[in-house]
Design a protein around this motif. Structure first.
Motif, PDB file in Angstrom:
ATOM      1  N   LEU A  82       0.831  -1.205   0.000  1.00 43.81           N
ATOM      2  CA  LEU A  82       0.000   0.000   0.000  1.00 43.81           C
ATOM      3  C   LEU A  82       0.867   1.258   0.000  1.00 43.81           C
ATOM      4  CD1 LEU A  82      -2.735   1.473   0.333  1.00 43.81           C
ATOM      5  CD2 LEU A  82      -2.511   1.116   2.813  1.00 43.81           C
ATOM      6  N   SER A  83       1.891   1.261   0.836  1.00 45.15           N
ATOM      7  CA  SER A  83       2.802   2.408   0.890  1.00 45.15           C
ATOM      8  C   SER A  83       3.549   2.567  -0.421  1.00 45.15           C
ATOM      9  CB  SER A  83       3.784   2.244   2.053  1.00 45.15           C
ATOM     10  OG  SER A  83       3.104   2.190   3.295  1.00 45.15           O
ATOM     11  N   GLN A  84       3.902   1.446  -1.033  1.00 42.69           N
ATOM     12  CA  GLN A  84       4.607   1.484  -2.312  1.00 42.69           C
ATOM     13  C   GLN A  84       3.684   2.006  -3.414  1.00 42.69           C
ATOM     14  OE1 GLN A  84       7.729   0.737  -2.381  1.00 42.69           O
ATOM     15  NE2 GLN A  84       8.326   0.287  -4.484  1.00 42.69           N
ATOM     16  N   GLU A  85       2.471   1.503  -3.454  1.00 44.77           N
ATOM     17  CA  GLU A  85       1.512   1.882  -4.490  1.00 44.77           C
ATOM     18  C   GLU A  85       1.127   3.356  -4.410  1.00 44.77           C
ATOM     19  OE1 GLU A  85      -1.045   1.364  -7.733  1.00 44.77           O
ATOM     20  OE2 GLU A  85       0.319  -0.146  -6.890  1.00 44.77           O
ATOM     21  N   SER A  86       0.979   3.851  -3.204  1.00 40.92           N
ATOM     22  CA  SER A  86       0.506   5.230  -3.012  1.00 40.92           C
ATOM     23  C   SER A  86       1.612   6.268  -3.116  1.00 40.92           C
ATOM     24  CB  SER A  86      -0.153   5.354  -1.633  1.00 40.92           C
ATOM     25  OG  SER A  86       0.798   5.150  -0.597  1.00 40.92           O
ATOM     26  N   GLY A  87       2.856   5.823  -3.116  1.00 45.75           N
ATOM     27  CA  GLY A  87       3.970   6.765  -3.120  1.00 45.75           C
ATOM     28  C   GLY A  87       4.346   7.272  -1.742  1.00 45.75           C
ATOM     29  N   ALA A  88       3.839   6.613  -0.691  1.00 40.75           N
ATOM     30  CA  ALA A  88       4.087   7.076   0.672  1.00 40.75           C
ATOM     31  C   ALA A  88       5.565   6.992   1.042  1.00 40.75           C
ATOM     32  CB  ALA A  88       3.251   6.266   1.656  1.00 40.75           C
ATOM     33  N   PHE A  89       6.273   5.985   0.509  1.00 40.85           N
ATOM     34  CA  PHE A  89       7.675   5.827   0.865  1.00 40.85           C
ATOM     35  C   PHE A  89       8.510   7.027   0.405  1.00 40.85           C
ATOM     36  CE2 PHE A  89       7.205   0.977   1.066  1.00 40.85           C
ATOM     37  CZ  PHE A  89       7.111   1.009   2.444  1.00 40.85           C
ATOM     38  N   ALA A  90       8.186   7.568  -0.758  1.00 37.22           N
ATOM     39  CA  ALA A  90       8.915   8.743  -1.242  1.00 37.22           C
ATOM     40  C   ALA A  90       8.690   9.934  -0.316  1.00 37.22           C
ATOM     41  CB  ALA A  90       8.463   9.092  -2.660  1.00 37.22           C
ATOM     42  N   VAL A  91       7.465  10.058   0.191  1.00 41.36           N
ATOM     43  CA  VAL A  91       7.142  11.143   1.116  1.00 41.36           C
ATOM     44  C   VAL A  91       7.850  10.941   2.449  1.00 41.36           C
ATOM     45  CG1 VAL A  91       5.265  12.356   2.296  1.00 41.36           C
ATOM     46  CG2 VAL A  91       4.913  11.461  -0.026  1.00 41.36           C
ATOM     47  N   ILE A  92       7.908   9.705   2.904  1.00 40.89           N
ATOM     48  CA  ILE A  92       8.601   9.400   4.155  1.00 40.89           C
ATOM     49  C   ILE A  92      10.083   9.740   4.030  1.00 40.89           C
ATOM     50  CG2 ILE A  92       9.373   7.510   5.651  1.00 40.89           C
ATOM     51  CD1 ILE A  92       6.626   6.197   5.174  1.00 40.89           C
ATOM     52  N   ARG A  93      10.657   9.380   2.887  1.00 40.75           N
ATOM     53  CA  ARG A  93      12.082   9.675   2.667  1.00 40.75           C
ATOM     54  C   ARG A  93      12.332  11.182   2.715  1.00 40.75           C
ATOM     55  NH1 ARG A  93      12.687   6.659  -1.433  1.00 40.75           N
ATOM     56  NH2 ARG A  93      12.413   8.183  -3.105  1.00 40.75           N
ATOM     57  N   ALA A  94      11.461  11.943   2.070  1.00 42.80           N
ATOM     58  CA  ALA A  94      11.604  13.404   2.083  1.00 42.80           C
ATOM     59  C   ALA A  94      11.362  13.971   3.477  1.00 42.80           C
ATOM     60  CB  ALA A  94      10.626  14.026   1.083  1.00 42.80           C
ATOM     61  N   GLY A  95      10.403  13.388   4.198  1.00 41.16           N
ATOM     62  CA  GLY A  95      10.103  13.853   5.550  1.00 41.16           C
ATOM     63  C   GLY A  95      11.245  13.596   6.508  1.00 41.16           C
ATOM     64  N   MET A  96      11.900  12.450   6.371  1.00 41.36           N
ATOM     65  CA  MET A  96      13.047  12.150   7.218  1.00 41.36           C
ATOM     66  C   MET A  96      14.190  13.104   6.926  1.00 41.36           C
ATOM     67  SD  MET A  96      12.079   9.768   9.227  1.00 41.36           S
ATOM     68  CE  MET A  96      13.645   9.337   9.979  1.00 41.36           C
ATOM     69  N   GLN A  97      14.294  13.539   5.684  1.00 42.92           N
ATOM     70  CA  GLN A  97      15.333  14.513   5.329  1.00 42.92           C
ATOM     71  C   GLN A  97      15.074  15.847   6.025  1.00 42.92           C
ATOM     72  OE1 GLN A  97      17.912  13.570   3.593  1.00 42.92           O
ATOM     73  NE2 GLN A  97      18.975  15.521   3.426  1.00 42.92           N
ATOM     74  N   ARG A  98      13.807  16.207   6.165  1.00 44.41           N
ATOM     75  CA  ARG A  98      13.474  17.445   6.879  1.00 44.41           C
ATOM     76  C   ARG A  98      13.710  17.303   8.375  1.00 44.41           C
ATOM     77  NH1 ARG A  98       9.225  17.336   3.119  1.00 44.41           N
ATOM     78  NH2 ARG A  98       7.769  16.481   4.657  1.00 44.41           N
ATOM     79  N   PHE A  99      13.504  16.081   8.895  1.00 46.26           N
ATOM     80  CA  PHE A  99      13.777  15.826  10.318  1.00 46.26           C
ATOM     81  C   PHE A  99      15.246  16.068  10.615  1.00 46.26           C
ATOM     82  CE2 PHE A  99      15.500  12.013  12.660  1.00 46.26           C
ATOM     83  CZ  PHE A  99      15.448  12.575  13.925  1.00 46.26           C
ATOM     84  N   THR A 100      16.108  15.539   9.782  1.00 46.86           N
ATOM     85  CA  THR A 100      17.544  15.770   9.883  1.00 46.86           C
ATOM     86  C   THR A 100      18.188  15.332   8.577  1.00 46.86           C
ATOM     87  OG1 THR A 100      19.613  15.156  10.974  1.00 46.86           O
ATOM     88  CG2 THR A 100      17.848  13.535  11.032  1.00 46.86           C
ATOM     89  N   PRO A 101      19.139  16.100   8.047  1.00 44.06           N
ATOM     90  CA  PRO A 101      19.844  15.669   6.838  1.00 44.06           C
ATOM     91  C   PRO A 101      20.876  14.575   7.115  1.00 44.06           C
ATOM     92  CG  PRO A 101      20.682  17.788   7.568  1.00 44.06           C
ATOM     93  CD  PRO A 101      19.512  17.467   8.448  1.00 44.06           C
ATOM     94  N   ASP A 102      21.058  14.216   8.382  1.00 45.30           N
ATOM     95  CA  ASP A 102      21.985  13.151   8.756  1.00 45.30           C
ATOM     96  C   ASP A 102      21.277  11.810   8.572  1.00 45.30           C
ATOM     97  OD1 ASP A 102      23.458  11.171  10.217  1.00 45.30           O
ATOM     98  OD2 ASP A 102      24.500  12.790  11.253  1.00 45.30           O
ATOM     99  N   LYS A 103      21.627  11.098   7.508  1.00 44.95           N
ATOM    100  CA  LYS A 103      20.923   9.864   7.179  1.00 44.95           C
ATOM    101  C   LYS A 103      21.211   8.734   8.159  1.00 44.95           C
ATOM    102  CE  LYS A 103      20.335  10.851   2.269  1.00 44.95           C
ATOM    103  NZ  LYS A 103      20.551  10.383   0.872  1.00 44.95           N
ATOM    104  N   VAL A 104      22.348   8.789   8.814  1.00 43.94           N
ATOM    105  CA  VAL A 104      22.642   7.768   9.821  1.00 43.94           C
ATOM    106  C   VAL A 104      21.714   7.927  11.024  1.00 43.94           C
ATOM    107  CG1 VAL A 104      24.412   6.768  11.312  1.00 43.94           C
ATOM    108  CG2 VAL A 104      25.031   7.641   9.047  1.00 43.94           C
ATOM    109  N   LEU A 105      21.485   9.168  11.442  1.00 41.29           N
ATOM    110  CA  LEU A 105      20.541   9.402  12.529  1.00 41.29           C
ATOM    111  C   LEU A 105      19.133   8.992  12.110  1.00 41.29           C
ATOM    112  CD1 LEU A 105      20.287  10.505  15.436  1.00 41.29           C
ATOM    113  CD2 LEU A 105      19.597  12.691  14.425  1.00 41.29           C
ATOM    114  N   GLN A 106      18.788   9.210  10.846  1.00 37.97           N
ATOM    115  CA  GLN A 106      17.496   8.750  10.346  1.00 37.97           C
ATOM    116  C   GLN A 106      17.353   7.237  10.531  1.00 37.97           C
ATOM    117  OE1 GLN A 106      16.859   9.944   6.273  1.00 37.97           O
ATOM    118  NE2 GLN A 106      17.635  12.015   6.624  1.00 37.97           N
ATOM    119  N   VAL A 107      18.406   6.508  10.179  1.00 37.72           N
ATOM    120  CA  VAL A 107      18.381   5.055  10.312  1.00 37.72           C
ATOM    121  C   VAL A 107      18.279   4.645  11.782  1.00 37.72           C
ATOM    122  CG1 VAL A 107      19.724   2.938   9.990  1.00 37.72           C
ATOM    123  CG2 VAL A 107      19.580   4.635   8.150  1.00 37.72           C
TER     124      VAL A 107
END
Length: 530
Positions: A82-107
């Protein structure tokens, strides 16, 4: 039941077959599990005196127990699709970037803290099947995503899931003495805190390499201290809620940390996956809250039902179970009769929460225009295609563990270790817990299977039982990292089914080493009279 060398070696064969086929021969989980099941049946019949009827009942129990896991896999995959079909994962990825540009902290936020949060409230494989796809959507390689989620959920396997594994341990042992209970809690939470800290550091390293570890070490230690010390203090007051409370606090704290200037600088993953084209409708204007909607619904439903005794009791009254007759092997190992074996309460099962979250999420996404024509058909087809091979493997693994358990093979392995070890048994005690979880993929089942055994060894050696009981459940928690059935959930959700051997190969030596270190610590503690 007496133990001899032939029986002990025979009981070891199915496990060795499973590991060799997974690690050396690179077989998929379904093939390796089927072979392991076949060998366990042959040894049960030829060596342990299990009759055809007894073995058939054990396989049937395994199939019934597997249903509980499969009911988690299918709806979790629906949420993923469902998340894949709706494009939600792309939004989550962008949202995590706004949370912090540090991708290790995102993980770390998703693979360690959020996965730990899910383990604190739901368990039963949900953290793995939910966490792995989220990490992949953030640019983590699928195999690494599975490794991270297996590490992230481990420490919550005793006091997580509202303390169900801890309750299972207490149901098998006598800890009526308040001092013994307190010492068992302190030993267990202390060692689990170490497991959690090591997991956090390893996740930082997996995500960012040496630079990622160095940059995030202080943050990991701060969060690890909060979780470890917090669980230790709260477990003395409320074991059911202690893990859930501390991971909830950690979830809030890591988002505060992400706002610090230190984490405003970009930091890339050590070995990121190739960028994938975004799925979903063109021009998708989905907000981050909408992208996380199925997961938020899952949390709200689980917390509302499981923390409300009235609701939990009402919805939990509808149960399904099978009756099984008791049987005895020719060697005298007996299994009791079960008028209602492993009752399944579908309305308070994690699978029901996942399915309801998926249904509400789909209804909302469809209403908002995020699902293209034919989307529902694609979601269900893809979910079913991924579930079937995973289900075959899960059934084989659980049936194998039941055959070994019901015919005495698992107990013979444990008794043989104890008989040979003698006074140095405390060093090996964590490995018994690990064995139980490796076989059953459940720390709860491991504690039920071996909790009383550990207590009997303590009485036989005339030593304090508390450290051994802690070794049992902590070893079981470590064992959850290498449990084949849980790994299958991760590889299925990550789309790399068949690579279970690679996952086990990456973490097996570390899990064994950690159990060995804990065993040595406990042995030294006994020698010093702690």
């Amino acid at each position: 039941m007496s133990v001899n060398l032939v029986q002990w070696l025979a009981a070891l064969v199915p496990i060795l077959v499973l590991l060799v086929l997974l690690l050396r021969c690179k077989w998929g989980g379904d093939e390796a599990a089927s072979a392991g099941l076949l060998f366990s049946i042959l040894i049960a019949y030829l060596v342990f005196g299990g009759g055809i009827d007894m073995i058939a009942l054990a396989v049937a129990k395994g199939m019934w127990s597997s249903l509980s896991i499969i009911l988690v896999v299918f709806p979790a995959l629906i949420i993923y699709e469902l998340s894949q079909e709706s494009g939600a994962f792309a939004v989550i990825r962008a949202g995590m970037q706004r949370f912090t540009p540090d991708k290790v902290l995102q993980v770390l936020a998703v693979g360690w803290i959020f996965v730990g949060f899910l383990q604190g409230i739901t368990g039963f494989g949900v953290p793995v099947v939910v966490g792995a796809p989220l990490l992949i959507s953030m640019g983590v390689r699928p195999l690494t995503a599975v490794l991270i989620t297996m590490l992230g959920q481990a420490w919550g396997n005793t006091f997580g899931t509202l303390g169900i594994a801890w309750d299972g341990l207490l149901s098998q042992v006598d800890v009526s003495d308040p001092l013994t209970l307190k010492r068992t809690v302190l030993w267990s939470t202390g060692l689990l805190g170490v497991v959690n800290l090591i997991a956090g550091l390893l996740i930082a390293c997996l995500a960012g390499g040496y630079k990622g570890l160095k940059r995030n070490a202080l943050t990991v230690m701060l969060l690890g201290l909060l979780q470890g010390a917090g669980q230790m203090g709260l477990a003395l007051l409320n074991p059911m809620l202690c893990n859930f409370v501390v991971v909830s606090l950690s979830l809030g704290l890591i988002f505060i940390i992400g706002r610090l200037d230190y984490y405003r600088r970009p930091a890339e993953l050590y070995d990121p996956a190739a960028e994938q084209p975004d799925a979903g409708l063109t021009g998708n204007a989905m907000r981050i809250q909408q992208a996380f909607l199925p997961y938020l619904i899952l949390i709200v439903i689980a917390v509302t039902v499981l923390l409300n005794n009235s609701l939990k009791g009402y919805f939990g009254q509808w149960k399904f179970a099978l009756a099984f007759a008791g049987k005895t092997t020719l060697l005298g190992f007996a299994t009791p009769s079960y008028p209602a074996y492993a009752p399944l309460a579908p309305l308070i099962h994690s699978g029901a929460f996942l399915l309801l979250a998926a249904m509400i999420g789909y209804a909302c996404y469809a209403r908002w225009g995020y699902i293209a024509a034919g989307g529902l058909s694609r979601i269900m087809k893809n979910s079913l295609n991924k579930t079937i091979p995973s289900a075959i493997a899960v059934i084989g693994l659980i049936a194998m563990s039941k055959v070994m358990d019901e015919t005495g093979q698992t107990m013979v392995l444990a008794q043989g270790v104890a008989a040979v070890a003698g006074g140095i048994y405390p060093i090996l005690a964590p490995f018994i817990g690990l064995l139980g979880t490796f076989m059953t993929s459940s720390n709860l089942s491991s504690n039920i299977l071996f909790g009383s055994f550990q207590q009997q060894i303590a009485l036989l050696l005339q030593i304090d039982k508390a450290p051994l009981l802690a070794a049992q459940t902590v070893g079981g928690a470590v064992g959850s990292i290498i449990a084949p059935s849980k790994i299958l959930l991760g590889t299925t959700a990550a789309g790399i089914l068949g690579r279970e051997g690679e996952v086990i190969g990456r973490v097996l030596a570390g899990a064994l080493l950690l159990c060995a270190v804990f065993g040595v610590i406990i042995f030294i503690a006994y020698q010093l009279g702690w």
